[in-house]
Design an enzyme around this catalytic site. Structure first.
Site, PDB file in Angstrom:
ATOM      1  N   LYS A   1      54.849   5.079  37.980  1.00 24.08           N
ATOM      2  CA  LYS A   1      54.803   5.086  36.504  1.00 24.08           C
ATOM      3  C   LYS A   1      55.969   5.928  35.963  1.00 24.08           C
ATOM      4  CE  LYS A   1      53.127   4.351  32.362  1.00 24.08           C
ATOM      5  NZ  LYS A   1      52.170   5.100  31.606  1.00 24.08           N
TER       6      LYS A   1
ATOM      7  N   GLY B   1      42.442  15.428  21.802  1.00 28.41           N
ATOM      8  CA  GLY B   1      43.701  14.742  21.493  1.00 28.41           C
ATOM      9  C   GLY B   1      43.508  13.285  21.137  1.00 28.41           C
TER      10      GLY B   1
ATOM     11  N   GLY C   1      44.075   8.663  23.069  1.00 29.18           N
ATOM     12  CA  GLY C   1      42.781   9.341  22.975  1.00 29.18           C
ATOM     13  C   GLY C   1      41.793   8.612  22.078  1.00 29.18           C
TER      14      GLY C   1
ATOM     15  N   ASN D   1      51.157  11.167  30.812  1.00 33.74           N
ATOM     16  CA  ASN D   1      52.247  10.689  31.656  1.00 33.74           C
ATOM     17  C   ASN D   1      52.817  11.839  32.481  1.00 33.74           C
ATOM     18  OD1 ASN D   1      52.621   7.877  31.512  1.00 33.74           O
ATOM     19  ND2 ASN D   1      53.426   8.042  29.434  1.00 33.74           N
TER      20      ASN D   1
ATOM     21  N   GLY E   1      44.795  10.757  19.706  1.00 33.38           N
ATOM     22  CA  GLY E   1      45.954  10.026  19.168  1.00 33.38           C
ATOM     23  C   GLY E   1      45.896   8.587  19.640  1.00 33.38           C
TER      24      GLY E   1
END
Ligand code: NAP
Length: 291
Positions: A175, A8, A13, A98, A10
């Site tokens: 978070k 991943g 990543g 997340n 993105g």
């Protein structure tokens, strides 16, 4: 020397892959859905570049020491399709996403003991495949233990604040408090300047209050002051800044509302805690995404 496959590449990543590749002792490769040639990250300290091998087919990979998953939460099952070829008997899987369900998302795919959940605070944007902007410092928190210690070591050459915690549950719920409050931006398709509207500020506080109540029921230690702190922090930020659900909705991509708000509703039901504001955000974002 550690062999690492990052699934991943993105915003998060590609940024992590580039930083990891700055240490010659790491052998870094990426598993991508959309191919690219190289990575370039604009960091607060300057541009860093990396040329990891980029795989787009499960058959191209071999077992590695570490798999790092940095897809969106809703792409977790698709990401796990890399595991049969990327994971050997000693591979650890770090889940860098997340939400609070890092382990639950992957335990049907790999032994629970080999999953390392990671709380990440790293403001990053993807400009194009392989090109990202890191807008601020990076913090990574993992549960204390052997796997956590070895994960932290991977980042020893960086200026990341990577650490183990004896209270990981509180770290991820803290978070989530911040993330759940971002839903109104995505609903209204407006950046975070909307926090200056008193009604929106109160809605954000309510979202966070529900998160605090459910988080405490899950064992997190969360202070009463968190809802006000999040509103104040958002007020101090740029009016034009958006969160990633807002960016995803603007770009017509799926949104992580289940991992950020839906989870509060689901776990709230389990504990008998009412979460009407988070449920409302989920209903509205679900409807927005359906169109
Ligand atoms: N961005 C931030 O500032 C930030 C900060 C803290 C936490 N997070 C969290 O970090 C996680 C990752 O977020 P992000 O912003 O980095 O997301 P992102 O920019 O959308 O990147 C996700 C990447 O995963 C790729 N992908 C999806 N399915 C895949 C598969 N089956 N195999 C290989 N690659 C696959 C996507 O491919 P394509 O290139 O084809 O789209 C994309 O490159 C999320 O949980 C997010 O909430 C983000």
């Amino acid at each position: 020397m550690a062999s690492i496959l990052l699934i991943g590449p993105g915003a998060i990543g590609a940024t992590l892959a580039a930083w990891l590749a700055q240490d010659d002792r790491h052998d870094v490769a990426v598993a991508a859905r959309t191919p690219f040639d190289s990575i370039e990250v604009q960091t607060p300290e300057g541009v860093i570049r990396a040329n990891p091998r980029v795989f787009t087919d499960f058959g191209q990979v071999r077992p590695v020491d570490w798999v790092l998953v940095a897809t969106k939460a809703y792409d977790s099952d698709a990401a796990a399709k890399w595991f049969p070829t990327a994971c050997g008997p000693r591979t650890r899987v770090a889940v860098i996403q997340n939400g609070v369900e890092h382990v639950q998302r992957f335990e049907k795919h790999i032994d629970r003991e080999r999953i390392v959940p990671v709380m990440i605070d790293l403001p990053a944007e993807r400009v194009s495949p392989g090109r990202t902007i890191q807008r601020g410092p990076a913090q990574l928190v993992v549960p204390a233990g052997k796997n956590g210690a070895e994960f932290v070591q991977l980042f020893g050459h960086t200026n990341f604040d990577a650490k183990q915690s004896d209270d990981f549950v509180s770290a991820v719920w803290r978070k989530l408090c911040l993330n759940c409050a971002g839903a109104p931006c995505a609903v209204l398709l407006k950046p975070q300047g909307i926090v200056h509207q008193p009604g929106v500020a109160e809605l954000m506080r309510d979202l966070v209050r529900e998160c605090v109540a459910v988080g405490r029921a899950e064992g997190a230690k969360l202070e009463d002051s968190i809802p006000d702190e999040i509103v104040e922090r958002t007020r101090r930020g740029s009016r034009a800044a958006g969160n990633s659900m807002y960016a995803d909705r603007r770009a017509g991509r799926p949104m992580e509302y289940d991992a950020r708000n839906g989870v509060i509703v689901r776990l709230g039901k389990r504990h008998g805690i009412a979460t009407p504001m988070n449920a409302l955000m989920v209903s509205l974002l679900e409807a927005a995404q359906a169109n």
